[in-house]
Design a protein around this motif. Sequence first.
Motif, PDB file in Angstrom:
ATOM      1  N   PRO A 137       0.820  -1.215   0.128  1.00 17.62           N
ATOM      2  CA  PRO A 137      -0.196  -0.002   0.032  1.00 17.62           C
ATOM      3  C   PRO A 137       0.808   1.279   0.134  1.00 17.62           C
ATOM      4  CG  PRO A 137       0.033  -1.038   2.092  1.00 17.62           C
ATOM      5  CD  PRO A 137       0.538  -2.050   1.080  1.00 17.62           C
ATOM      6  N   ALA A 138       0.253   2.360  -0.664  1.00 17.67           N
ATOM      7  CA  ALA A 138       1.075   3.693  -0.493  1.00 17.67           C
ATOM      8  C   ALA A 138       1.501   4.022   1.249  1.00 17.67           C
ATOM      9  CB  ALA A 138       0.149   4.768  -0.648  1.00 17.67           C
ATOM     10  N   PRO A 139       2.611   4.474   1.083  1.00 21.08           N
ATOM     11  CA  PRO A 139       3.251   4.817   2.683  1.00 21.08           C
ATOM     12  C   PRO A 139       2.689   5.193   3.565  1.00 21.08           C
ATOM     13  CG  PRO A 139       4.565   6.025   0.792  1.00 21.08           C
ATOM     14  CD  PRO A 139       3.641   4.916   0.078  1.00 21.08           C
ATOM     15  N   GLU A 140       1.588   6.364   3.086  1.00 12.42           N
ATOM     16  CA  GLU A 140       0.892   7.090   4.003  1.00 12.42           C
ATOM     17  C   GLU A 140       0.068   5.855   4.932  1.00 12.42           C
ATOM     18  OE1 GLU A 140      -1.020   7.920   0.268  1.00 12.42           O
ATOM     19  OE2 GLU A 140       0.969   7.682   0.852  1.00 12.42           O
ATOM     20  N   PHE A 141      -0.419   4.829   4.042  1.00 17.47           N
ATOM     21  CA  PHE A 141      -1.422   4.065   4.781  1.00 17.47           C
ATOM     22  C   PHE A 141      -0.475   2.919   5.660  1.00 17.47           C
ATOM     23  CE2 PHE A 141      -3.721   5.257   0.995  1.00 17.47           C
ATOM     24  CZ  PHE A 141      -4.929   5.498   1.692  1.00 17.47           C
ATOM     25  N   THR A 142       0.674   2.630   5.293  1.00 16.78           N
ATOM     26  CA  THR A 142       1.324   1.797   6.188  1.00 16.78           C
ATOM     27  C   THR A 142       1.775   2.676   7.390  1.00 16.78           C
ATOM     28  OG1 THR A 142       2.688   0.790   4.113  1.00 16.78           O
ATOM     29  CG2 THR A 142       3.634   0.475   6.168  1.00 16.78           C
ATOM     30  N   ALA A 143       2.180   3.774   7.358  1.00 13.95           N
ATOM     31  CA  ALA A 143       2.414   4.777   8.640  1.00 13.95           C
ATOM     32  C   ALA A 143       1.175   4.630   9.592  1.00 13.95           C
ATOM     33  CB  ALA A 143       2.868   6.166   8.030  1.00 13.95           C
ATOM     34  N   ALA A 144      -0.042   5.099   8.880  1.00  9.81           N
ATOM     35  CA  ALA A 144      -1.124   4.883   9.580  1.00  9.81           C
ATOM     36  C   ALA A 144      -1.496   3.713  10.377  1.00  9.81           C
ATOM     37  CB  ALA A 144      -2.379   5.263   8.847  1.00  9.81           C
ATOM     38  N   ALA A 145      -0.806   2.600   9.688  1.00 15.85           N
ATOM     39  CA  ALA A 145      -1.183   1.257  10.477  1.00 15.85           C
ATOM     40  C   ALA A 145      -0.379   0.911  11.631  1.00 15.85           C
ATOM     41  CB  ALA A 145      -1.052   0.142   9.218  1.00 15.85           C
ATOM     42  N   HIS A 146       0.782   1.570  11.735  1.00 13.24           N
ATOM     43  CA  HIS A 146       1.538   1.424  12.865  1.00 13.24           C
ATOM     44  C   HIS A 146       1.617   2.632  13.696  1.00 13.24           C
ATOM     45  CE1 HIS A 146       3.686  -1.823  10.925  1.00 13.24           C
ATOM     46  NE2 HIS A 146       3.823  -1.297   9.940  1.00 13.24           N
TER      47      HIS A 146
END
Length: 309
Positions: A137-146
């Motif tokens: 996924p786009a990095p902003e969604f990966t960041a939000a997940a963590h």
Amino acid sequence: MPSLTRRYPLARIESVDQAKALRLICPLPDGAVVGLRQVARRGDVVITAELAQTIREDTWSGIRIRIVSPSAGAVDANWFGFSQYDVFNGRYHAPSARDCGELARYNAHVMLVADGIDARRLRDAAAEYTAAFAPPPAPEFTAAAHLGALFSMARRLDHLGSIKPKILAGRAFAHAEVLRDVAGEIHLDLLPLTGERQAADSAPVEVTEGLADLRKLRTALAALAHSADLGDHSGYGEIFRGHAANLDGIDHEITTDLAADRAAAEGARPSAAVSTSPTALATSGADRSGASTTPFASTPDRAAERGRR
């Protein structure tokens, strides 16, 4: 004689709110909940996630993720169990839940709460699986997940500071405050890119485990900054690069304090063998207490730097 059911009507037990469960567990950080599924489009494939039902009606044991090609149809599917990845907190589960591994209409009201869900391990496993078929996924969604892991780690540090005041050189509360401050800023800066998202990760995490999640978030933010530099999100590169640098500093400080804790513990064992008198212990405690008053020097600098931005 009137019937008991007329005088005392039975309470209606609602079915499991599958959409709510998917929003809280969020197995696909970039997915949107549509009906009873969470759907994400990555590259040339569509990825869907839905609750996996057991042989019992309205009883769910995990998340089933499917990989679908719009042109070729179904590609693959996999199951991720609630029990296998410790999604539900034991202290919140109802007696009708089997080892916290099943979600049913009888326990959904206590299981589907933000403080009762810790889906980090399931999301990591799902991300590893989907990476075999589609780009991440786009990095902003990966960041939000963590991001939720930072708040969890802050609560754990508060707890440790309460029961062990000398841990982390007496700076557990200071570390927790900085984590909450940074996490709040990252959340606000991610909102324009990801939209509002209900956080669900709030179970306590160990400090070392929390540091691992912090590093994952730092990596995702660095990737997001690089993506912004390439023109995807103009103006965000420096913002998220600054957040990544803040997390790197927090990581270094907490890791340094953990090392100091270990060194102190190793030094305390030989000294205990030499003298365990009340006077010696009191003197040692006073010395350590004095050392723990060292100011958290980086906090004002970091706060001032964020204020100038």
